[in-house]
Design a protein around this motif. Structure first.
Motif, mmCIF file in Angstrom:
data_model
loop_
_atom_site.group_PDB
_atom_site.id
_atom_site.type_symbol
_atom_site.label_atom_id
_atom_site.label_comp_id
_atom_site.label_asym_id
_atom_site.label_seq_id
_atom_site.Cartn_x
_atom_site.Cartn_y
_atom_site.Cartn_z
ATOM 1 N N ALA A 1 7.935 14.004 47.802
ATOM 2 C CA ALA A 1 6.904 14.247 46.409
ATOM 3 C C ALA A 1 6.734 12.630 45.945
ATOM 4 O O ALA A 1 8.593 12.025 45.682
ATOM 5 C CB ALA A 1 7.680 15.446 45.437
ATOM 6 N N ASP A 2 6.014 11.776 45.505
ATOM 7 C CA ASP A 2 6.894 10.623 44.484
ATOM 8 C C ASP A 2 7.017 11.185 43.351
ATOM 9 O O ASP A 2 7.581 9.849 43.683
ATOM 10 C CB ASP A 2 5.044 10.558 44.303
ATOM 11 N N LYS A 3 6.926 12.492 42.618
ATOM 12 C CA LYS A 3 7.060 12.855 40.767
ATOM 13 C C LYS A 3 8.432 13.194 40.719
ATOM 14 O O LYS A 3 8.936 13.393 39.746
ATOM 15 C CB LYS A 3 6.258 12.602 39.856
ATOM 16 N N LEU A 4 8.907 13.452 42.052
ATOM 17 C CA LEU A 4 9.898 14.202 42.125
ATOM 18 C C LEU A 4 11.342 13.419 42.657
ATOM 19 O O LEU A 4 11.275 12.076 43.379
ATOM 20 C CB LEU A 4 10.303 15.390 42.520
ATOM 21 N N ASN A 5 12.857 13.869 41.352
ATOM 22 C CA ASN A 5 14.218 12.784 42.262
ATOM 23 C C ASN A 5 15.107 13.665 42.493
ATOM 24 O O ASN A 5 15.252 14.943 41.624
ATOM 25 C CB ASN A 5 14.274 11.589 40.728
ATOM 26 N N VAL A 6 15.970 13.143 43.580
ATOM 27 C CA VAL A 6 16.525 14.351 44.283
ATOM 28 C C VAL A 6 18.226 14.108 43.058
ATOM 29 O O VAL A 6 18.333 12.147 43.839
ATOM 30 C CB VAL A 6 17.257 14.783 45.144
ATOM 31 N N CYS A 7 19.192 14.515 42.887
ATOM 32 C CA CYS A 7 20.257 14.376 41.443
ATOM 33 C C CYS A 7 21.616 14.537 41.952
ATOM 34 O O CYS A 7 21.055 15.850 42.610
ATOM 35 C CB CYS A 7 19.186 13.927 40.031
ATOM 36 N N GLN A 8 22.052 14.189 41.942
ATOM 37 C CA GLN A 8 23.417 14.616 41.910
ATOM 38 C C GLN A 8 24.122 14.642 40.161
ATOM 39 O O GLN A 8 23.838 13.613 40.485
ATOM 40 C CB GLN A 8 24.632 14.030 42.866
ATOM 41 N N VAL A 9 24.253 16.152 39.725
ATOM 42 C CA VAL A 9 24.540 15.966 38.613
ATOM 43 C C VAL A 9 26.765 16.642 38.618
ATOM 44 O O VAL A 9 26.936 17.294 39.095
ATOM 45 C CB VAL A 9 23.902 16.750 38.085
ATOM 46 N N ASP A 10 27.348 15.931 38.203
ATOM 47 C CA ASP A 10 28.651 16.080 37.896
ATOM 48 C C ASP A 10 28.891 16.900 36.019
ATOM 49 O O ASP A 10 28.538 16.369 35.178
ATOM 50 C CB ASP A 10 29.452 15.072 37.369
ATOM 51 N N ILE A 11 28.799 18.500 36.559
ATOM 52 C CA ILE A 11 28.912 18.732 35.546
ATOM 53 C C ILE A 11 30.280 19.539 35.067
ATOM 54 O O ILE A 11 30.625 20.818 34.562
ATOM 55 C CB ILE A 11 28.099 20.811 35.653
ATOM 56 N N GLY A 12 31.062 19.264 35.873
ATOM 57 C CA GLY A 12 32.282 18.992 34.527
ATOM 58 C C GLY A 12 33.487 19.952 36.391
ATOM 59 O O GLY A 12 34.224 19.434 36.741
ATOM 60 N N SER A 13 33.225 20.637 36.512
ATOM 61 C CA SER A 13 33.856 21.473 37.614
ATOM 62 C C SER A 13 33.243 21.768 39.108
ATOM 63 O O SER A 13 34.196 21.783 40.306
ATOM 64 C CB SER A 13 33.808 23.130 37.551
ATOM 65 N N THR A 14 31.767 21.325 39.160
ATOM 66 C CA THR A 14 31.619 20.574 40.594
ATOM 67 C C THR A 14 30.466 20.297 40.172
ATOM 68 O O THR A 14 30.593 19.188 39.479
ATOM 69 C CB THR A 14 30.835 21.889 40.910
#
Length: 778
Positions: free
Chosen positions: A59-72
């Motif tokens: 998908a051209d308008k989507l991004n796959v992000c790795q997000v740090d939320i503290g515990s994981t």
């Protein structure tokens, strides 16, 4: 005016005070609350940081992000255009329920697992801060990854919208509203922090201000080299909360600081004021064609009309370059009057200027500079350029007693002083008895002591002032001239009811005639210079001669009975004016009728006296000789009313009657000011029967009745209510004596008098007459 709890907290400590209490306080101090709105971010919305951001494989308008939320670290697919690695964001974790009711669950988007959602402000129930997700930063305080947003005060905030009256321009800022809360809660307001680094380049190297005349404005300029300005998230959020936005970050920053401090701020491109790429820019303060103060460059191009509008050509649209910051103040009455005279286009800041902006320009500029330097790599030029007009100090003096009287309750003096101090008033010049209050420049609506008292009542709270019943007492609006008119009207009516006709004459009379009858006339040096006719050549000392002339005219016209009266002014030889009332009765007592066989009797002394008594009230007569020659030598008397001599009564001398062709004539002249005019009050009367006794006394013919009267009054008992002569008799057998019959009226308030009581009273009087005057019963 929109404020938030967290924004107010920056200026005043509100710890321990609920938003509900703040709203109630606003209402009690005259800042009416229109609405209160709560911002509450749902649970399981946490702070996160985007570690990696890659394009979605399918998908051209989507991004796959790795997000740090503290515990994981969670993988989240995001479609926001502004998402990128390194951003601090708000993350809705698995199990969170969004304000719109959507539950967050693990999903696959185009074949890629997604465990959560990176949120925009509107998705969290907050105002829209712009396109895309929220880009959080340190402006909202310390951020701990994994911490819920609801624990942060900026995401757990309350918005309060206040309706302001037209005179409260001082509350068109967060700091202004906080100042009122400072007085209401007795908590100090936080001051500006003003700093300036002398080691920096001076502003004088790049900017100068030129002006030719006083234009009733205060201006202050600072300059900075703007580099990499990033608008902090708190500014974006708060501008969204107050429903405002600007095209550039610099303009947005000016708006934010103006709303926070109340100081009107503008930002200009420095190169707008330079010529041929010179480093020194010149700001020229001048008047435009409509008489408004305006800033121009050397090409006469207008940068802005002070307090009204800024031209687009001078605005800062980039986030870098040399920028000139301007803080301005112009009194609201001046700018409003000027705008009413010449309608011109105005900008969004005119509303604040016309209502009354903050005059503390240095504090507002410093607050703005500190904010820009914190969120950019900008450097500020040291110093500032200032044009300051000293406005006249306004003082109001009021006593503690006046304050208590207006409020209707006693307020402690220290409480009053503290309230005024917290509101920004200076009371340092006050004395023990008086409050000498210097009104701050931002309170243009305070002009008198009533305004000061209103401020005190606002802060004390109308509900905290004890209620008292209204004392409605109508002021007596009747003045002395009304009562003089009323008295005159009443006596005129009484005279008319007794058959007298009113006669009106000039206040002038013939001097020769007056002097021939023995009246004193006006002194020669005070005499009339230009009399209207020779027969009216002096001010009259009496009303009598005028009535005689009028009676003569009536007789010549065929009237057999003439009854006249006049109320008018008379004058002493020194022209001192007084008011007299005079009467004349000439000829027959009554008209011809069957009852008198067509031969009515002539008026006599007793009948005339009774007529006068009918008008002025009960009178007594005393033997008297007049000073003038109008009176009969043997028929004249003083008139006594309420134990005071009020005038004279007499028969006109026969020679005067003859001169005026009059029949038997009687006259009376009374000092009108001595006549009674007062409230009549009821008097107690006995319910028991009155008793009458007649005594015939033998007394010398030449003895005055006044002497007899004095003895009787001195020895009368309480039961004797009145006495009066009813008959007199003399013959040869009595010689030089005569018999005078006196009728006594006796009555008690306590009982019906018995014969013993009556005889005792009479014997006491007879014994006194015998011992003091040598007279007794016939």
């Amino acid at each position: 005016m929109i404020v938030t709890r967290s924004w107010l907290q920056e200026w005043i400590d509100l710890d321990g005070i609920s938003t509900e209490d703040i709203a109630k306080t606003f209402n009690s101090i005259g800042l009416e609350v229109d609405r209160v709105h709560e911002y509450r971010v749902p649970a399981k919305i946490v702070f996160g940081k985007v570690l990696e951001c890659e394009k979605h494989p399918d998908a051209d308008k989507l991004n796959v992000c790795q997000v740090d939320i503290g515990s994981t670290t969670r993988q989240i697919v995001c479609g926001a255009s502004n998402v990128r690695a390194g951003l601090t964001v708000a993350v809705a974790t698995i199990g969170a329920v969004m304000p719109n009711g959507m539950a967050i669950k693990p999903v696959k988007l185009r074949g890629v697992d997604s465990e959560g959602m990176i949120c925009s402000s509107s998705e969290l129930g907050l105002p829209d801060t712009g396109n895309g997700i929220m880009e959080l930063d340190s402006s909202i305080g310390e951020i701990t990854l994994g911490q819920e947003l609801s624990s942060n005060p900026f995401f757990n905030d309350d918005l309060i919208e206040i309706e302001l009256t037209a005179n409260r321009g001082d509350c068109l800022s967060i700091r202004g509203v906080a100042r009122d809360l400072s007085a209401a809660f007795d908590r100090p307001i936080k001051d500006y922090t003003v700093t300036d680094n002398d080691e920096k380049r001076g502003i004088g190297r790049i900017l100068s201000l030129v002006h030719d005349k006083d234009l009733d404005v205060n201006l202050r300029y600072k300059a900075l080299d703007l580099k990499e300005l990033t608008l902090p998230f708190i500014v974006k959020l708060r501008l969204a909360q107050i429903e405002e936005n600007r095209e550039s970050d610099v303009e947005a920053m000016m708006l934010y600081v103006t709303h926070a401090t109340g100081v009107i701020l503008r930002a200009y491109r420095h190169d707008f004021f330079t010529v041929n790429d010179e480093k020194l820019g010149k700001i020229i303060l001048n008047e435009d064609d409509n008489g408004f103060a305006c800033t121009q460059n050397e090409k006469k191009e207008i940068a802005s009309i002070v307090g009204v509008i800024q031209k687009d050509e001078s605005k800062v649209k980039e986030s870098s370059g040399t920028v000139v910051l301007e803080a301005s103040y112009i009194p609201p009455d001046i700018i409003s009057k000027k705008m009413a005279e010449s309608k011109i286009e105005s900008g969004p800041m005119f509303y604040k200027t016309s209502r009354g902006s903050e005059p503390e320009l240095e504090g507002g500029l410093s607050y703005c500079i500190d904010l820009i330097e914190e969120y950019s790599n900008s450097t500020t030029f040291s110093g500032s350029i200032e044009l300051s007009k000293s406005f006249r100090e306004k003082n109001v003096i009021v006593t503690k007693q006046e304050i208590d009287a207006i409020i209707g309750a006693k307020i402690d003096k220290s409480v009053i002083a503290k309230i005024l101090k917290n509101l920004g008033f200076d009371t340092s010049k006050s004395s023990t008895d008086n409050f000498v209050i210097t009104v701050p420049q931002f309170r243009h609506d305070i002009v008198n002591k009533q305004d000061i008292v209103e401020e005190i009542v606002r802060m004390v709270g109308i509900d905290n002032i004890p209620s008292k019943p209204f004392l409605l007492k109508e002021a007596n609006r009747l003045e002395d001239n009304y009562f003089a008119y009323k008295k005159r009207s009443i006596y005129r009516r009484k005279a008319a009811q007794s058959g007298f006709f009113e006669s009106v004459h000039f206040v002038f009379d013939e001097k020769k005639v007056l002097e021939s009858y023995g009246f004193e006339t006006t002194k020669e040096e005070l005499e009339l210079l230009n009399p209207i006719v020779q027969t009216l050549d002096t001010l009259r000392p009496t009303l009598l001669t005028g009535l005689l002339k009028a009676a003569s005219h009536n007789v010549k016209n065929g009237y057999a009975s003439v009854k006249l009266f006049e109320i008018g002014s008379v004058f002493t030889p020194t022209r001192e004016e007084s008011l007299r009332m005079s009467f004349l009765f000439s000829g027959e007592k009554e008209h011809e009728s069957l009852a008198n066989s067509g031969k009515p009797a002539k008026v006599d002394f007793g009948y005339f006296v009774q007529k006068i008594a009918d008008i002025v009230g009960n009178v007594e007569l005393r033997a008297y000789e007049t000073k003038h020659k109008l009176s009969h030598p043997y028929q004249c008397a003083q008139i006594i009313h309420n134990n005071e001599t009020i005038g004279e009564l007499f028969r006109v001398h026969p020679e005067v009657e003859k001169a005026y062709d009059l029949d038997v004539t009687f006259m009376c002249e009374i000092d009108f000011d001595k006549l009674v005019f007062e409230l009549k009050t009821a008097q107690k009367r006995s319910k028991y029967q009155a008793s009458f006794r007649d005594l015939s006394l033998i007394m010398p013919k030449d003895m005055e009745f006044e002497k007899v009267k004095e003895v009787i009054n001195a020895h009368a008992t309480n039961e004797l209510i009145r006495f009066y002569p009813v008959d007199k008799y003399s013959d040869e057998s009595l010689g030089e004596n005569m018999s005078l019959s006196i009728r006594f009226v006796l009555q008690s308030n306590d009982k019906t008098l018995e014969e013993e009581d009556i005889n005792g009273a009479m014997e006491a009087i007879l014994e006194a007459l015998k011992n003091e005057l040598g007279i007794g019963l016939r």
